[in-house]
Motif scaffolding. Structure first.
Motif, PDB file in Angstrom:
ATOM      1  N   SER A   1       0.852  -1.187   0.000  1.00 40.97           N
ATOM      2  CA  SER A   1       0.000   0.000   0.000  1.00 40.97           C
ATOM      3  C   SER A   1       0.888   1.236   0.000  1.00 40.97           C
ATOM      4  O   SER A   1       2.115   1.139   0.091  1.00 40.97           O
ATOM      5  CB  SER A   1      -0.910  -0.001   1.241  1.00 40.97           C
ATOM      6  OG  SER A   1      -0.150   0.225   2.410  1.00 40.97           O
ATOM      7  N   GLU A   2       0.284   2.407  -0.068  1.00 43.78           N
ATOM      8  CA  GLU A   2       1.064   3.648  -0.063  1.00 43.78           C
ATOM      9  C   GLU A   2       1.772   3.855   1.269  1.00 43.78           C
ATOM     10  O   GLU A   2       2.824   4.478   1.335  1.00 43.78           O
ATOM     11  CB  GLU A   2       0.135   4.839  -0.343  1.00 43.78           C
ATOM     12  CG  GLU A   2      -0.365   4.907  -1.772  1.00 43.78           C
ATOM     13  CD  GLU A   2       0.770   5.049  -2.788  1.00 43.78           C
ATOM     14  OE1 GLU A   2       1.724   5.799  -2.492  1.00 43.78           O
ATOM     15  OE2 GLU A   2       0.711   4.415  -3.846  1.00 43.78           O
ATOM     16  N   SER A   3       1.206   3.343   2.335  1.00 45.87           N
ATOM     17  CA  SER A   3       1.791   3.558   3.657  1.00 45.87           C
ATOM     18  C   SER A   3       2.684   2.412   4.112  1.00 45.87           C
ATOM     19  O   SER A   3       3.389   2.533   5.107  1.00 45.87           O
ATOM     20  CB  SER A   3       0.674   3.753   4.698  1.00 45.87           C
ATOM     21  OG  SER A   3      -0.168   2.604   4.735  1.00 45.87           O
ATOM     22  N   GLU A   4       2.669   1.291   3.393  1.00 48.66           N
ATOM     23  CA  GLU A   4       3.456   0.128   3.791  1.00 48.66           C
ATOM     24  C   GLU A   4       4.377  -0.310   2.649  1.00 48.66           C
ATOM     25  O   GLU A   4       3.957  -0.360   1.501  1.00 48.66           O
ATOM     26  CB  GLU A   4       2.537  -1.048   4.163  1.00 48.66           C
ATOM     27  CG  GLU A   4       1.794  -0.857   5.474  1.00 48.66           C
ATOM     28  CD  GLU A   4       2.675  -1.124   6.679  1.00 48.66           C
ATOM     29  OE1 GLU A   4       3.867  -1.426   6.492  1.00 48.66           O
ATOM     30  OE2 GLU A   4       2.177  -1.033   7.805  1.00 48.66           O
ATOM     31  N   ASP A   5       5.612  -0.614   2.993  1.00 49.26           N
ATOM     32  CA  ASP A   5       6.548  -1.121   1.988  1.00 49.26           C
ATOM     33  C   ASP A   5       6.272  -2.574   1.635  1.00 49.26           C
ATOM     34  O   ASP A   5       6.623  -3.040   0.556  1.00 49.26           O
ATOM     35  CB  ASP A   5       7.982  -0.997   2.496  1.00 49.26           C
ATOM     36  CG  ASP A   5       8.493   0.430   2.384  1.00 49.26           C
ATOM     37  OD1 ASP A   5       7.867   1.205   1.653  1.00 49.26           O
ATOM     38  OD2 ASP A   5       9.501   0.754   3.030  1.00 49.26           O
ATOM     39  N   CYS A   6       5.706  -3.327   2.568  1.00 53.80           N
ATOM     40  CA  CYS A   6       5.456  -4.749   2.336  1.00 53.80           C
ATOM     41  C   CYS A   6       4.302  -5.199   3.222  1.00 53.80           C
ATOM     42  O   CYS A   6       3.880  -4.492   4.131  1.00 53.80           O
ATOM     43  CB  CYS A   6       6.700  -5.575   2.651  1.00 53.80           C
ATOM     44  SG  CYS A   6       7.167  -5.529   4.389  1.00 53.80           S
ATOM     45  N   ASP A   7       3.809  -6.384   2.945  1.00 56.10           N
ATOM     46  CA  ASP A   7       2.815  -6.981   3.832  1.00 56.10           C
ATOM     47  C   ASP A   7       3.499  -7.415   5.113  1.00 56.10           C
ATOM     48  O   ASP A   7       4.700  -7.709   5.126  1.00 56.10           O
ATOM     49  CB  ASP A   7       2.166  -8.187   3.151  1.00 56.10           C
ATOM     50  CG  ASP A   7       1.145  -7.772   2.115  1.00 56.10           C
ATOM     51  OD1 ASP A   7       0.137  -7.173   2.498  1.00 56.10           O
ATOM     52  OD2 ASP A   7       1.381  -8.031   0.918  1.00 56.10           O
ATOM     53  N   ARG A   8       2.743  -7.467   6.183  1.00 52.71           N
ATOM     54  CA  ARG A   8       3.294  -7.885   7.475  1.00 52.71           C
ATOM     55  C   ARG A   8       2.347  -8.875   8.146  1.00 52.71           C
ATOM     56  O   ARG A   8       1.142  -8.857   7.907  1.00 52.71           O
ATOM     57  CB  ARG A   8       3.529  -6.677   8.381  1.00 52.71           C
ATOM     58  CG  ARG A   8       4.656  -5.766   7.876  1.00 52.71           C
ATOM     59  CD  ARG A   8       4.859  -4.551   8.756  1.00 52.71           C
ATOM     60  NE  ARG A   8       5.941  -3.708   8.244  1.00 52.71           N
ATOM     61  CZ  ARG A   8       7.208  -3.780   8.651  1.00 52.71           C
ATOM     62  NH1 ARG A   8       7.550  -4.657   9.576  1.00 52.71           N
ATOM     63  NH2 ARG A   8       8.119  -2.981   8.127  1.00 52.71           N
ATOM     64  N   CYS A   9       2.939  -9.730   8.972  1.00 51.73           N
ATOM     65  CA  CYS A   9       2.146 -10.697   9.721  1.00 51.73           C
ATOM     66  C   CYS A   9       1.168  -9.946  10.618  1.00 51.73           C
ATOM     67  O   CYS A   9       1.542  -8.987  11.302  1.00 51.73           O
ATOM     68  CB  CYS A   9       3.071 -11.583  10.554  1.00 51.73           C
ATOM     69  SG  CYS A   9       2.197 -12.704  11.669  1.00 51.73           S
ATOM     70  N   MET A  10      -0.078 -10.365  10.643  1.00 48.92           N
ATOM     71  CA  MET A  10      -1.099  -9.693  11.436  1.00 48.92           C
ATOM     72  C   MET A  10      -0.793  -9.768  12.936  1.00 48.92           C
ATOM     73  O   MET A  10      -1.212  -8.892  13.692  1.00 48.92           O
ATOM     74  CB  MET A  10      -2.467 -10.323  11.172  1.00 48.92           C
ATOM     75  CG  MET A  10      -2.974 -10.106   9.758  1.00 48.92           C
ATOM     76  SD  MET A  10      -3.333  -8.367   9.413  1.00 48.92           S
ATOM     77  CE  MET A  10      -4.762  -8.111  10.460  1.00 48.92           C
TER      78      MET A  10
END
Length: 564
Positions: free
Chosen positions: A116-125
């Protein structure tokens, strides 16, 4: 000239076979009677009921000095399968760049998708550590990001938020593999028992403040204090760190793994096996040369194309033992001369350590029949070498030079032809032509000539094609001593060698400078290179770069056979 080369090659081959046979006998004796290897296992009954040895080509032996080790239970031929095992645990190497905790792929190229625009990558919930995507196949898997690992990492909050820059190395990942090992106690007691058989060299490591303190701050304190996992005593975490440092194999792209039986393999700087791992990190171990029944089965924990001083330094600092194998004990390194320096007095490339098993040993010009100057492109000079008036270099000075050489070599861009050739030109007057630093640069050149911009294979002049061919022949000759038989280094170099021969032959035949008989002779040489490369690299996983080269070698071989 060609006839002389064939006679020399035949003579060298016979000499090498005698040398290898003597070295193998000496190595086997040394391995059984001396603490010559990484003593990475406990002195226990070799008939462990958890090891299924039936129908295996090896046996587990035990000695009072080194614990358990593997020997050939029968005569083993080159290429024969010795061992195939799944990893007990796998994870990122120390100080790695951020990777997905599920599949362990780094965040670059096709593996990197901005979430997303605010995240560089997905992260574990749960723990907030970076993931490649929410549906990573490694999530919830024993060798991936398990539920237990997620719970441990989030025990003191979303610890993964500390991983910020995806393109920079970080010590935060140093905790992952030790934690995965500790979690085996509840996740898989069988695998935990297998890990606990391995040696950690705690006493030796405790006497090395830099090693012990790094683990204390980067792993022990983080697990016990930051994550609040007080159920793991500090000494136990240190032991796990030691087990990994001593026994882990580097696999994949910046990963390390532990294997149940492979940790019993004895170390030797001229190993008789080679190993590979596939995408699932399953290890396959094969014989690279004949292993007679009763002889130790060995692999190298150091880079074989490296000199004794650096190899032994690496083994002492990372595996905590002093190697005393036949190669390390021989100043000439089995006749390869791959550490020899040029004598500033007589000009011969014959300055070697007097006592190679002593790091502070002086280096001295050895009397020999070596040529007065390092070989040029046309081979050794014919004039006999004058006797050396005597030259000795203090051990500290030799080490300083070797360290400087290593720093410059490691800083080279392995895709920069000019930088690699410049390095060779700079140090050739000071090093034996087969010195490992020159061989390393030549090995890189053997692959980039023909593959990088401005030097694509069909763009190369006849002179550069001859250069690539000469480089391949040089390194193959040394590999046949230091890493013989069915080894990736040989397979890749044989594949690289076929192209310049083929293109030069085609050009010369079309120009009418060689006969049809010459053409057939050259094509047989090309076919031989490809056949050997396809055989050696055919043992590699098809998903690996080496496996892909093996497939390419088979395809090229079929085309050459059609020409013939």
């Amino acid at each position: 000239m060609e006839a002389r080369k064939r006679r020399d090659a035949k003579s060298n081959k016979k000499h090498h076979k005698r040398q290898q046979a003597a070295a193998a006998q000496q190595n086997n004796h040394a391995i059984i009677n001396n603490n010559n290897i990484n003593s990475n296992n406990k002195n226990e009954d070799p008939d462990d009921p958890d090891w299924i040895l039936q129908d295996k080509p090896f046996e587990v032996k035990i000695s009072a000095t080194m614990g358990r080790y593997l020997v050939a239970g029968k005569d083993i031929a080159p290429g024969d399968l010795i061992l195939r095992q799944e990893a007990l645990v796998v994870g990122p190497c120390q100080n790695s760049k951020p990777v997905c905790l599920g599949c362990l792929k780094p965040f670059h190229g096709e593996n990197y998708i901005r979430s997303s625009e605010s995240e560089d990558c997905d992260r574990c919930m749960g723990c907030q550590w970076p993931l490649c995507c929410p549906t990573c196949p490694g999530l919830g898997q024993p060798l991936g990001h398990s539920e237990e690992e997620c719970a441990a990492l989030r025990a003191a909050g979303p610890s993964g938020r500390r991983v910020m820059a995806l393109n920079k190395r970080t010590p935060l990942y140093n905790v992952i593999v030790p934690l995965r090992v500790l979690l085996l106690q509840k996740q898989d007691p069988g695998r935990w028992k297998a890990v606990r058989r391995m040696q950690s060299h705690d006493d030796t490591r405790r006497g090395m403040p830099s090693v012990w303190q790094a683990n204390q701050l980067g792993v022990v304190d983080r697990i016990r204090s930051e994550f609040g996992l007080q159920e793991y005593p500090a000494d136990e975490v240190h032991t796990v760190c030691g087990i990994l440092e001593v026994n882990a194999f580097e696999v994949g792209d910046g990963q390390r793994a532990l294997y149940d039986m492979a940790f019993l393999l004895a170390h030797d700087c001229t190993p008789n096996t080679s190993h590979s791992d596939d995408e699932r990190r399953t290890m396959t171990l094969r014989a690279s040369v004949p292993i007679p029944k009763g002889h130790a089965i060995t692999l190298s924990y150091a880079y074989t194309v490296q000199g004794t001083l650096k190899r032994r330094e690496h083994l002492k600092e990372s595996k905590f033992f002093d190697c005393c194998c036949a190669r390390c004990s021989d100043p000439t390194e089995l006749g390869s001369m791959c550490s020899a320096l040029v004598c500033p007095r007589c000009g011969r490339p014959s300055v070697l350590p007097v006592e190679p098993l002593q790091a502070d040993s002086p280096w001295r010009c050895r009397p020999s029949g070596a040529p007065a100057q390092p070989r040029g492109p046309r081979g050794p000079q014919a004039a006999p070498a004058p006797p050396c008036p005597g030259y000795e270099m203090p051990g500290a000075q030799a080490k300083e030079f070797v360290d400087k050489l290593a720093d410059e070599s490691e800083a080279l861009d392995t895709n920069d032809v000019s930088a690699l050739e410049g390095f060779i030109a700079k140090y050739s007057p000071r090093l034996h032509p087969d010195h490992y630093a020159l061989l390393g640069a030549k090995h890189s050149l053997s692959q980039v000539y023909g593959k990088v911009h401005g030097y694509l294979i069909h763009q190369l002049s006849d002179a550069l094609l001859q250069r690539k061919l000469a480089i391949c022949r040089d390194i193959l000759r040394v590999f046949d001593v230091l890493d013989p038989g069915v080894s990736r280094l040989r397979g890749i170099t044989l594949y690289e060698m076929h192209a310049p021969i083929m293109i030069l032959t085609t050009r010369q035949f079309e120009a009418g400078t060689i006969t049809r008989k010459d053409l057939r002779t050259r094509l047989r040489e090309v076919a031989s290179c490809l056949e050997q490369a396809a055989h050696i690299l055919g043992f590699e996983p098809e998903s690996s770069s080496e496996g892909a080269i093996g497939l390419a070698a088979r395809d090229a071989l079929e085309r050459v056979r059609q020409w013939q």
